[in-house]
Write a protein that holds these residues in place. Structure first.
Motif, mmCIF file in Angstrom:
data_model
loop_
_atom_site.group_PDB
_atom_site.id
_atom_site.type_symbol
_atom_site.label_atom_id
_atom_site.label_comp_id
_atom_site.label_asym_id
_atom_site.label_seq_id
_atom_site.Cartn_x
_atom_site.Cartn_y
_atom_site.Cartn_z
ATOM 1 N N LEU A 138 33.025 40.010 40.211
ATOM 2 C CA LEU A 138 33.402 41.078 41.146
ATOM 3 C C LEU A 138 34.230 42.144 40.440
ATOM 4 C CD1 LEU A 138 33.590 41.954 44.242
ATOM 5 C CD2 LEU A 138 35.858 40.879 44.165
ATOM 6 N N VAL A 148 32.725 45.904 39.899
ATOM 7 C CA VAL A 148 33.293 46.965 40.734
ATOM 8 C C VAL A 148 34.227 47.882 39.945
ATOM 9 C CG1 VAL A 148 34.732 47.457 42.749
ATOM 10 C CG2 VAL A 148 33.084 45.569 42.824
ATOM 11 N N THR A 172 40.817 43.890 42.906
ATOM 12 C CA THR A 172 39.608 44.652 43.222
ATOM 13 C C THR A 172 39.664 45.190 44.644
ATOM 14 O OG1 THR A 172 38.348 43.221 41.716
ATOM 15 C CG2 THR A 172 37.092 44.596 43.227
ATOM 16 N N SER A 173 40.061 44.340 45.577
ATOM 17 C CA SER A 173 40.195 44.773 46.955
ATOM 18 C C SER A 173 41.277 45.844 47.097
ATOM 19 C CB SER A 173 40.521 43.572 47.850
ATOM 20 O OG SER A 173 40.749 43.975 49.187
ATOM 21 N N LYS A 175 39.938 49.209 45.835
ATOM 22 C CA LYS A 175 38.842 49.779 46.624
ATOM 23 C C LYS A 175 39.198 50.015 48.093
ATOM 24 C CE LYS A 175 35.593 50.691 44.952
ATOM 25 N NZ LYS A 175 35.233 51.883 44.143
ATOM 26 N N TYR A 218 36.571 40.800 51.477
ATOM 27 C CA TYR A 218 35.899 41.848 50.701
ATOM 28 C C TYR A 218 34.941 41.225 49.684
ATOM 29 C CZ TYR A 218 35.246 45.665 47.349
ATOM 30 O OH TYR A 218 34.692 46.594 46.499
ATOM 31 N N MET A 219 35.410 40.202 48.961
ATOM 32 C CA MET A 219 34.568 39.567 47.943
ATOM 33 C C MET A 219 33.352 38.899 48.573
ATOM 34 S SD MET A 219 35.514 36.791 44.950
ATOM 35 C CE MET A 219 36.006 35.471 46.047
ATOM 36 N N SER A 247 31.850 39.588 51.445
ATOM 37 C CA SER A 247 30.918 40.603 51.946
ATOM 38 C C SER A 247 30.156 41.273 50.810
ATOM 39 C CB SER A 247 31.678 41.664 52.760
ATOM 40 O OG SER A 247 32.267 41.093 53.901
ATOM 41 N N TYR A 248 30.870 41.531 49.715
ATOM 42 C CA TYR A 248 30.248 42.197 48.561
ATOM 43 C C TYR A 248 29.096 41.359 48.017
ATOM 44 C CZ TYR A 248 29.831 44.697 44.118
ATOM 45 O OH TYR A 248 29.355 45.421 43.042
ATOM 46 N N TRP A 249 29.355 40.067 47.816
ATOM 47 C CA TRP A 249 28.312 39.235 47.208
ATOM 48 C C TRP A 249 27.223 38.852 48.211
ATOM 49 C CZ3 TRP A 249 27.734 40.233 42.618
ATOM 50 C CH2 TRP A 249 28.790 40.320 41.710
ATOM 51 N N GLU A 260 26.004 40.855 50.370
ATOM 52 C CA GLU A 260 25.112 42.016 50.366
ATOM 53 C C GLU A 260 24.313 42.091 49.079
ATOM 54 O OE1 GLU A 260 25.323 46.911 50.531
ATOM 55 O OE2 GLU A 260 27.080 45.724 51.085
ATOM 56 N N LYS A 261 24.972 41.929 47.954
ATOM 57 C CA LYS A 261 24.287 42.040 46.667
ATOM 58 C C LYS A 261 23.237 40.942 46.482
ATOM 59 C CE LYS A 261 26.460 45.574 44.752
ATOM 60 N NZ LYS A 261 25.755 46.821 44.363
#
Length: 482
Positions: free
Chosen positions: A78, A82, A336-337, A340, A352-353, A355-357, A359-360
């Motif tokens: 992550l 990012v 990271t959060s 961003k 955040y982490m 949700s990010y993964w 989606e990816k």
């Protein structure tokens, strides 16, 4: 044989060869799963060719399991994906007030930016106070020789939750259960130095580093004929009451036990006060944490002293994966959060982490409770872990991610894995270990030049960690032979 026939022949040859290889690997996996120590276990094994996407191993690959420290692959990936490997967390130093005749009548503010490298033994082993002396020198350049006011340390942008709710009480007082904070210091660790006597007698706590005047240590550590460190430290974040239990080897003049630092933010102010004195800058006033004062920085009137850049994420990620440092992994997720979204609290960052993964990687079956893997509530399947590895092979952070992974038989936590076996030097992977949990995930470089992403996770086996590793080494050795 005409040209068309040759093409058909070559296609069938390659096809049957690849099918044969996959069948052979799957037979190896089936034999692995049938091992007596795994009779009652939950198993997830998956391997995929990074380039062709051919699945080479699959046994419970979609089963959600607790992966332990291989969870760090998600937090380190992550940060690199990012923020990038060149990103440096920043700690800012300001003053507020008037300077007259080299005396600052006012306060000094340290604003934490989530830098994990401040005074870290992984980056400044022989000069852990170097950054504090640099800060003091910058104050001198501003004409400050004495401070008549308060030193505030403020890491509020990352919250004060301490550890995640689902970490175990037995973990959080020990070095591996150190909590992340917006201002970190000395890896957020305390070194307890014990002197032991003959077996059965109490071990004496001689001193700690750093020195913590408020520490209340309840010492139930006993000298023993047993070898190694069999002691545990119990205590909560921000509490200065610590209890030591267990045994240490007898007749040792200085035996080191590591625990978590109660209040890193407050401790940084105290250590800075000490260094200021050593460098001839007098300080008349206390050093305080804004966690307790609830004050907001006077941003409209203060003057900048320095913006101190920490180590690059490239360097921090490498240490995180090589040494499996839980607090760094938590920090990478939360930093990271913070960058961003402006919110570095645990709740926001873990969400955040995840949700990010999700989606990816296009999945809903992914549950990331923390960035380190210490939470038993993490649930990840081997297939999704391999999909992360495949994704990172196309990321701009590809090289930094790959180079952060320990090498089998060579380095980091894999130094003794598959040593002098076929997989020696050909596996770049992260390990994970908790009670009744063992995992490995990473890349295998095969003798034919293929790159394979793999993940092995086993929960609730009946044998030892060593026995499980031995069985997983068989899988690694077969992968690199392809």
């Amino acid at each position: 044989m005409n040209r068309k026939s040759v093409r058909v022949f070559l296609f069938l040859f390659v096809f049957h060869s690849s099918v044969g290889e996959a069948q052979s690997l799957q037979e190896t996996v089936n034999k692995f799963a049938a091992h007596p120590e795994f009779e009652h276990a939950s198993i997830g094994v998956y391997a995929i060719d990074v380039n062709t996407k051919q699945v080479l191993m699959d046994y419970g690959g979609g089963r959600l399991l607790a992966p332990a420290s291989t969870t760090k692959l998600f937090s380190t990936a992550l940060a690199l994906d990012v923020l990038g490997g060149d990103y440096r967390p920043v700690t800012s130093l300001y003053y507020n007030g008037m300077i007259k005749d080299s005396v600052l009548t006012g306060d000094v503010w340290i604003i934490g930016g989530g830098d994990m490298s401040l005074g870290s033994k992984y980056f400044a082993k022989n000069d852990r106070d170097g950054f504090l002396r640099e800060w003091a020198s910058e104050l001198k350049k501003k004409g400050i020789g004495s401070i008549n006011g308060i030193i505030y340390a403020d890491g509020s942008g990352f919250g004060y939750e301490g550890v995640p709710d689902d970490w175990l009480w037995g973990d959080i007082g020990n070095y591996y259960g150190a909590h992340f904070s917006g201002i970190m210091l000395y890896d957020n660790l305390v070194e307890y130095h014990f002197k032991t006597s003959t077996a059965g007698k109490p071990a004496e706590l001689v001193y700690t580093f750093p020195k913590i005047d408020a520490l209340q240590f309840i010492n139930n550590v006993v000298s023993s004929t047993k070898s190694g460190d069999n002691s545990y430290i119990f205590g909560a974040p921000y509490s200065f009451v610590r209890e030591g239990r267990g045994t240490l080897p007898q007749n040792m003049a200085d035996f080191l036990v590591k625990g978590s630092l109660p209040d890193p933010e407050l401790q940084l102010g105290i250590e800075f006060d000490r260094v200021l004195s050593e460098m001839g800058i007098m300080h008349e006033g206390p050093s305080l944490s804004t966690r307790l004062t609830h004050l907001s920085p006077p941003a409209g009137t203060w003057q900048k002293v320095i913006e101190y850049n920490g180590k690059t994420l490239r360097e921090i990620v490498r240490e995180t994966n090589y040494e499996s440092i839980n607090v760094f992994a938590e920090g990478l997720m939360r930093l990271t959060s913070y960058v961003k979204t402006g919110d570095g609290t645990h709740e926001k960052s873990s969400g955040y982490m995840q949700s990010y993964w999700k989606e990816k990687l296009k999945t809903n079956a992914l549950f990331l409770s923390d960035g380190s893997g210490l939470a038993r509530t993490n649930a990840i399947d081997a297939k999704t872990m391999c999909e992360l590895l495949v994704y990172m092979d196309t990321s701009t952070g590809k090289a930094d991610f790959y180079n952060s992974l320990p090498v089998a038989g060579v380095s980091g936590t894999l130094k003794n894995v598959a040593k002098n076996q076929a997989a020696h030097g050909k596996i770049h992977a992260k390990s994970g270990t908790m009670r009744r949990t063992k995992s490995y995930a990473g890349y295998a470089e095969t003798t034919s030049g293929k790159k394979i992403a793999f993940a092995f996770i086993v929960n609730n086996y009946t044998g030892s960690n060593k026995d499980v590793t031995t069985q997983m080494e068989v899988l690694m050795n077969e992968l690199v032979k392809q």
